[in-house]
Write a protein that holds these residues in place. Structure first.
Motif, PDB file in Angstrom:
ATOM      1  N   MET A   1       0.857  -1.163   0.000  1.00  0.00           N
ATOM      2  CA  MET A   1       0.000   0.000   0.000  1.00  0.00           C
ATOM      3  C   MET A   1       0.909   1.233   0.000  1.00  0.00           C
ATOM      4  O   MET A   1       1.849   1.309   0.770  1.00  0.00           O
ATOM      5  CB  MET A   1      -0.872  -0.062   1.252  1.00  0.00           C
ATOM      6  CG  MET A   1      -1.811   1.048   1.430  1.00  0.00           C
ATOM      7  SD  MET A   1      -2.921   0.904   2.866  1.00  0.00           S
ATOM      8  CE  MET A   1      -3.230  -0.827   3.022  1.00  0.00           C
ATOM      9  N   GLU A   2       0.601   2.172  -0.869  1.00  0.00           N
ATOM     10  CA  GLU A   2       1.426   3.362  -1.000  1.00  0.00           C
ATOM     11  C   GLU A   2       1.034   4.421   0.033  1.00  0.00           C
ATOM     12  O   GLU A   2      -0.148   4.686   0.251  1.00  0.00           O
ATOM     13  CB  GLU A   2       1.287   3.923  -2.413  1.00  0.00           C
ATOM     14  CG  GLU A   2       2.273   5.016  -2.718  1.00  0.00           C
ATOM     15  CD  GLU A   2       2.235   5.405  -4.180  1.00  0.00           C
ATOM     16  OE1 GLU A   2       1.507   6.367  -4.521  1.00  0.00           O
ATOM     17  OE2 GLU A   2       2.934   4.745  -4.966  1.00  0.00           O
ATOM     18  N   PHE A   3       2.059   5.023   0.646  1.00  0.00           N
ATOM     19  CA  PHE A   3       1.875   6.059   1.656  1.00  0.00           C
ATOM     20  C   PHE A   3       0.982   7.177   1.124  1.00  0.00           C
ATOM     21  O   PHE A   3       1.202   7.711   0.052  1.00  0.00           O
ATOM     22  CB  PHE A   3       3.239   6.616   2.066  1.00  0.00           C
ATOM     23  CG  PHE A   3       3.182   7.679   3.115  1.00  0.00           C
ATOM     24  CD1 PHE A   3       2.911   7.365   4.430  1.00  0.00           C
ATOM     25  CD2 PHE A   3       3.406   9.006   2.774  1.00  0.00           C
ATOM     26  CE1 PHE A   3       2.870   8.361   5.405  1.00  0.00           C
ATOM     27  CE2 PHE A   3       3.360  10.007   3.740  1.00  0.00           C
ATOM     28  CZ  PHE A   3       3.092   9.677   5.057  1.00  0.00           C
ATOM     29  N   MET A   4      -0.036   7.501   1.889  1.00  0.00           N
ATOM     30  CA  MET A   4      -1.001   8.568   1.622  1.00  0.00           C
ATOM     31  C   MET A   4      -1.758   8.387   0.312  1.00  0.00           C
ATOM     32  O   MET A   4      -2.275   9.353  -0.251  1.00  0.00           O
ATOM     33  CB  MET A   4      -0.355   9.949   1.706  1.00  0.00           C
ATOM     34  CG  MET A   4       0.086  10.317   3.125  1.00  0.00           C
ATOM     35  SD  MET A   4      -1.202  10.100   4.392  1.00  0.00           S
ATOM     36  CE  MET A   4      -2.257  11.485   4.038  1.00  0.00           C
ATOM     37  N   SER A   5      -1.878   7.151  -0.154  1.00  0.00           N
ATOM     38  CA  SER A   5      -2.799   6.850  -1.246  1.00  0.00           C
ATOM     39  C   SER A   5      -4.201   6.780  -0.648  1.00  0.00           C
ATOM     40  O   SER A   5      -4.366   6.734   0.582  1.00  0.00           O
ATOM     41  CB  SER A   5      -2.442   5.506  -1.884  1.00  0.00           C
ATOM     42  OG  SER A   5      -2.640   4.452  -0.945  1.00  0.00           O
ATOM     43  N   GLN A   6      -5.226   6.741  -1.481  1.00  0.00           N
ATOM     44  CA  GLN A   6      -6.588   6.642  -0.956  1.00  0.00           C
ATOM     45  C   GLN A   6      -6.760   5.362  -0.142  1.00  0.00           C
ATOM     46  O   GLN A   6      -7.408   5.371   0.908  1.00  0.00           O
ATOM     47  CB  GLN A   6      -7.613   6.705  -2.088  1.00  0.00           C
ATOM     48  CG  GLN A   6      -9.039   6.815  -1.583  1.00  0.00           C
ATOM     49  CD  GLN A   6      -9.278   8.097  -0.792  1.00  0.00           C
ATOM     50  OE1 GLN A   6      -9.076   9.199  -1.314  1.00  0.00           O
ATOM     51  NE2 GLN A   6      -9.720   7.978   0.451  1.00  0.00           N
ATOM     52  N   ASP A   7      -6.158   4.253  -0.596  1.00  0.00           N
ATOM     53  CA  ASP A   7      -6.251   2.994   0.165  1.00  0.00           C
ATOM     54  C   ASP A   7      -5.611   3.134   1.540  1.00  0.00           C
ATOM     55  O   ASP A   7      -6.142   2.638   2.542  1.00  0.00           O
ATOM     56  CB  ASP A   7      -5.578   1.844  -0.588  1.00  0.00           C
ATOM     57  CG  ASP A   7      -6.369   1.387  -1.802  1.00  0.00           C
ATOM     58  OD1 ASP A   7      -7.586   1.686  -1.877  1.00  0.00           O
ATOM     59  OD2 ASP A   7      -5.763   0.735  -2.676  1.00  0.00           O
ATOM     60  N   HIS A   8      -4.463   3.800   1.597  1.00  0.00           N
ATOM     61  CA  HIS A   8      -3.761   4.008   2.865  1.00  0.00           C
ATOM     62  C   HIS A   8      -4.595   4.875   3.801  1.00  0.00           C
ATOM     63  O   HIS A   8      -4.775   4.558   4.985  1.00  0.00           O
ATOM     64  CB  HIS A   8      -2.397   4.646   2.581  1.00  0.00           C
ATOM     65  CG  HIS A   8      -1.521   4.771   3.779  1.00  0.00           C
ATOM     66  ND1 HIS A   8      -0.868   5.939   4.075  1.00  0.00           N
ATOM     67  CD2 HIS A   8      -1.168   3.890   4.746  1.00  0.00           C
ATOM     68  CE1 HIS A   8      -0.151   5.783   5.176  1.00  0.00           C
ATOM     69  NE2 HIS A   8      -0.320   4.533   5.602  1.00  0.00           N
ATOM     70  N   VAL A   9      -5.126   5.967   3.266  1.00  0.00           N
ATOM     71  CA  VAL A   9      -5.951   6.877   4.072  1.00  0.00           C
ATOM     72  C   VAL A   9      -7.201   6.159   4.582  1.00  0.00           C
ATOM     73  O   VAL A   9      -7.559   6.276   5.757  1.00  0.00           O
ATOM     74  CB  VAL A   9      -6.310   8.136   3.251  1.00  0.00           C
ATOM     75  CG1 VAL A   9      -7.410   8.952   3.925  1.00  0.00           C
ATOM     76  CG2 VAL A   9      -5.072   8.983   3.037  1.00  0.00           C
ATOM     77  N   ASP A  10      -7.855   5.386   3.717  1.00  0.00           N
ATOM     78  CA  ASP A  10      -9.051   4.636   4.133  1.00  0.00           C
ATOM     79  C   ASP A  10      -8.716   3.651   5.250  1.00  0.00           C
ATOM     80  O   ASP A  10      -9.470   3.535   6.226  1.00  0.00           O
ATOM     81  CB  ASP A  10      -9.665   3.894   2.949  1.00  0.00           C
ATOM     82  CG  ASP A  10     -10.299   4.819   1.918  1.00  0.00           C
ATOM     83  OD1 ASP A  10     -10.520   6.013   2.221  1.00  0.00           O
ATOM     84  OD2 ASP A  10     -10.541   4.328   0.791  1.00  0.00           O
ATOM     85  N   ALA A  11      -7.608   2.944   5.114  1.00  0.00           N
ATOM     86  CA  ALA A  11      -7.217   1.964   6.136  1.00  0.00           C
ATOM     87  C   ALA A  11      -6.910   2.653   7.465  1.00  0.00           C
ATOM     88  O   ALA A  11      -7.334   2.183   8.533  1.00  0.00           O
ATOM     89  CB  ALA A  11      -6.010   1.157   5.654  1.00  0.00           C
ATOM     90  N   MET A  12      -6.207   3.782   7.429  1.00  0.00           N
ATOM     91  CA  MET A  12      -5.907   4.517   8.669  1.00  0.00           C
ATOM     92  C   MET A  12      -7.193   5.037   9.305  1.00  0.00           C
ATOM     93  O   MET A  12      -7.368   4.944  10.524  1.00  0.00           O
ATOM     94  CB  MET A  12      -4.947   5.678   8.397  1.00  0.00           C
ATOM     95  CG  MET A  12      -3.541   5.242   8.060  1.00  0.00           C
ATOM     96  SD  MET A  12      -2.361   6.626   7.972  1.00  0.00           S
ATOM     97  CE  MET A  12      -3.058   7.665   6.693  1.00  0.00           C
ATOM     98  N   ASN A  13      -8.088   5.590   8.491  1.00  0.00           N
ATOM     99  CA  ASN A  13      -9.348   6.101   9.027  1.00  0.00           C
ATOM    100  C   ASN A  13     -10.179   4.984   9.646  1.00  0.00           C
ATOM    101  O   ASN A  13     -10.809   5.181  10.696  1.00  0.00           O
ATOM    102  CB  ASN A  13     -10.139   6.838   7.945  1.00  0.00           C
ATOM    103  CG  ASN A  13      -9.570   8.212   7.653  1.00  0.00           C
ATOM    104  OD1 ASN A  13      -8.863   8.802   8.460  1.00  0.00           O
ATOM    105  ND2 ASN A  13      -9.849   8.722   6.470  1.00  0.00           N
TER     106      ASN A  13
END
Length: 130
Positions: A1-13
């Motif tokens: 997963m790429e840092f600050m990609s939409q997938d990364h942001v969704d997973a963190m949220n």
């Protein structure tokens, strides 16, 4: 997963939203506080990259959109910032080249414990594109 990609942001949220500890800490805040990033020369044909972190009584959330009414803006070059973030992740020191618009010290004083807890709960492995 790429840092600050939409997938990364969704997973963190998702991790933050599912943490009772994060939600309890967020309720201690009296209002929303927003930290925004504006990074120039981004990977998509040099477009500006926007990130924001909103901390408030309803929780903590990242988004990949501008935050016109942010309390603090961190601005700089996308590649310089991401290279520094990757170095920091590996335990090295690096200058991120970011300048602050707004009172970053007061912001961190207001939200520091919630910010630290959110980081602890939602830090996940990611690759850095820079």
């Amino acid at each position: 997963m790429e840092f600050m990609s939409q997938d990364h942001v969704d997973a963190m949220n998702d991790l933050r939203a599912g943490s009772e500890e994060v939600l309890a800490a967020a309720r201690e805040l009296s209002r929303d506080d927003v930290l925004a990033y504006e990074l120039t020369d981004g990977p998509d044909d040099g477009a500006i990259v926007y990130w924001q972190l909103r901390l408030g009584p309803d929780g903590l959330a990242f988004a990949l959109v501008p935050a016109p009414a942010a309390d603090v803006w961190l601005r700089g070059d996308w590649r310089v910032a991401l290279t520094a973030f990757a170095c920091t992740k590996n335990g090295e020191q690096a200058d991120d080249g970011l300048t602050a618009d707004g009172d970053l010290e007061s912001f961190m004083t207001a939200v520091g414990p919630q910010f630290a807890l959110g980081r602890k709960v939602a830090t996940i492995p990611a690759t850095f594109p820079a």
